[in-house]
Design a protein around this motif. Structure first.
Motif, short mmCIF file in Angstrom:
data_model
loop_
_atom_site.label_atom_id
_atom_site.label_comp_id
_atom_site.label_asym_id
_atom_site.label_seq_id
_atom_site.Cartn_x
_atom_site.Cartn_y
_atom_site.Cartn_z
N HIS A 2 0.83 -1.21 0.00
CA HIS A 2 0.00 0.00 0.00
C HIS A 2 0.86 1.26 0.00
O HIS A 2 0.67 2.16 -0.81
N GLY A 3 1.79 1.33 0.94
CA GLY A 3 2.64 2.52 1.04
C GLY A 3 3.42 2.75 -0.24
O GLY A 3 3.50 3.88 -0.75
N SER A 4 3.97 1.69 -0.80
CA SER A 4 4.74 1.82 -2.03
C SER A 4 3.83 2.25 -3.18
O SER A 4 4.22 3.07 -4.01
N LEU A 26 0.94 3.95 -3.01
CA LEU A 26 0.45 5.32 -2.86
C LEU A 26 1.52 6.34 -3.23
O LEU A 26 1.20 7.45 -3.64
N ALA A 27 2.78 5.94 -3.11
CA ALA A 27 3.86 6.86 -3.46
C ALA A 27 3.80 7.23 -4.95
O ALA A 27 4.33 8.25 -5.36
N LEU A 35 10.41 3.03 -9.21
CA LEU A 35 9.69 2.67 -7.99
C LEU A 35 9.22 1.22 -8.03
O LEU A 35 9.23 0.52 -7.01
N PHE A 95 -1.99 12.92 2.01
CA PHE A 95 -1.70 12.22 0.75
C PHE A 95 -2.55 12.77 -0.38
O PHE A 95 -2.12 12.81 -1.54
N LEU A 104 16.91 4.98 -3.43
CA LEU A 104 16.02 3.82 -3.51
C LEU A 104 15.58 3.37 -2.13
O LEU A 104 14.39 3.17 -1.86
N ASP A 127 8.02 4.70 2.37
CA ASP A 127 6.76 4.12 1.88
C ASP A 127 6.25 3.05 2.83
O ASP A 127 5.05 2.95 3.09
N HIS A 128 7.17 2.25 3.32
CA HIS A 128 6.77 1.22 4.26
C HIS A 128 6.18 1.81 5.53
O HIS A 128 5.16 1.34 6.05
N HIS A 163 4.64 4.68 5.72
CA HIS A 163 3.33 5.21 5.36
C HIS A 163 2.27 4.12 5.32
O HIS A 163 1.20 4.24 5.91
N GLY A 164 2.56 3.05 4.60
CA GLY A 164 1.59 1.96 4.48
C GLY A 164 1.24 1.37 5.83
O GLY A 164 0.08 1.13 6.14
N SER A 165 2.25 1.16 6.66
CA SER A 165 2.02 0.60 7.99
C SER A 165 1.21 1.56 8.84
O SER A 165 0.32 1.15 9.59
N LEU A 221 -0.90 3.95 7.81
CA LEU A 221 -2.28 4.09 7.34
C LEU A 221 -3.15 2.91 7.75
O LEU A 221 -4.36 3.04 7.89
#
Lengths: 186, 186
Positions: free
Chosen positions: A149-151, A153-154, A168, B109, B139, B146-147, B149-151, B153
């Motif tokens: 999800h996080g990846s 949404l980026a 990405l 977001f 990278l 991102d990780h 963010h996903g966690s 959310l």
DNA sequence: ACCTGAACACCGTTCAAGT
DNA sequence: ACCTGAACACCGTTCAAGT
């Protein structure tokens, strides 16, 4: 421009699929704020209220979009390569679905009820595959899904930049390799 | 209930901080849809238009909330333990900020301009720390952010369930260990 | 069955008018 | 400087009326 009042001739009315296509277009262009029932109706050349004959709600519309996008993720997944490879396939295809329409995924986060359908099947499949690998399978299911999800949404910030999207995507696969490395090489 | 028309007595008017507090409350309770300028004004006992004397916009309001929440993340971070430990500290505190108000993070977001301020400093700090570890530092900065963010959310779905919040927090740390393991034990 | 038009209760934001 | 009131251009959704 304006249609007559009564029932339209056969094939003249709006179809549910046309509504979903147009809605996804609005979402991709302007995000959640751009998808209004009124703008959607205008794009289809129809009154806002006519949409309610094909869709229950704005929430129902998002739910239908989510089902259509994520419905195909599990199709054609074979488990011949073992659970680790199966997990990698499911997640990669799920991630690809997310990044195809990141704005839809974001909108769905704000409408948790829309998650119930197709994405439930995906997490169930992942849960089953992980259960063969570790007793902490629920924990790892969450880690892997949240990371996707996080990846995904980026990608909202990378709008249109194809090179960045590719980078990405490669980064996602690299992170997935790292996370799945725990469970042995495949 | 209704105030007089002119300038209020000293200390009687709304403060910017009171606006931000009330806005965060609405966001936590009902998410992005619950934070309307009109509901916010009503909660403060004031006309909607009076808010515009303290805040430029609804977008500016979200930006101010984001700055206030993420502004403290980097404070008190010491790098005595080396880059890996520094990265772990920054990310853990960033994650903790996200899960304190996941609805705010989700709203941000959808409003990418609100990201510009405090969160830029955080990613810059992470970039610098990672640059000491790997040539692929950009990278890995993306992967780690991102990780988080996903966690973070995912906490939206765990609303109020303290045990589940703790479990997800522990899961985040475990995943972080895995991801940072690449760069050597600390 | 499927569309329209009018209506209701909302939005964000601007602008002029007050003190 | 800081608030109000009225106004403008929007929302989602319901309901009755058409064919």
């Amino acid at each position: 421009m304006t249609r007559p009042r009564g029932r339209p001739a056969r094939g003249q009315g709006v179809t549910r699929d046309a509504i979903l296509d147009a809605a996804l277009g609005l979402l991709d262009e302007d995000g959640d704020a751009g998808l209004t029932m009124r703008a959607l109706a205008a794009r289809l050349g129809v009154t806002p209220m006519s949409l309610y004959h094909h869709v229950t709600d704005r929430a129902g519309l998002l739910r239908a979009l989510s089902d259509r996008l994520y419905g195909g993720v599990l199709q054609g997944i074979d488990e011949a390569g073992g659970p680790v490879e199966g997990i990698r396939m499911v997640l990669t295809r799920y991630y690809d679905a997310v990044i195809t329409h990141p704005q839809l995924t974001l909108a769905i986060f704000a409408e948790p009820a829309a998650f119930a359908g197709a994405s439930r099947e995906i997490t169930d499949r992942l849960t089953a595959l992980l259960a063969a690998l570790t007793p902490a399978y629920l924990l790892w299911r969450d880690i892997l899904v949240d990371h996707a999800h996080g990846s995904g949404l980026a990608l909202i910030a990378a709008r249109g930049d194809a090179a960045r999207v590719d980078a990405l995507r490669a980064a996602y696969r690299q992170a997935l390799d790292c996370l799945l490395g725990q469970f042995g090489e495949s």
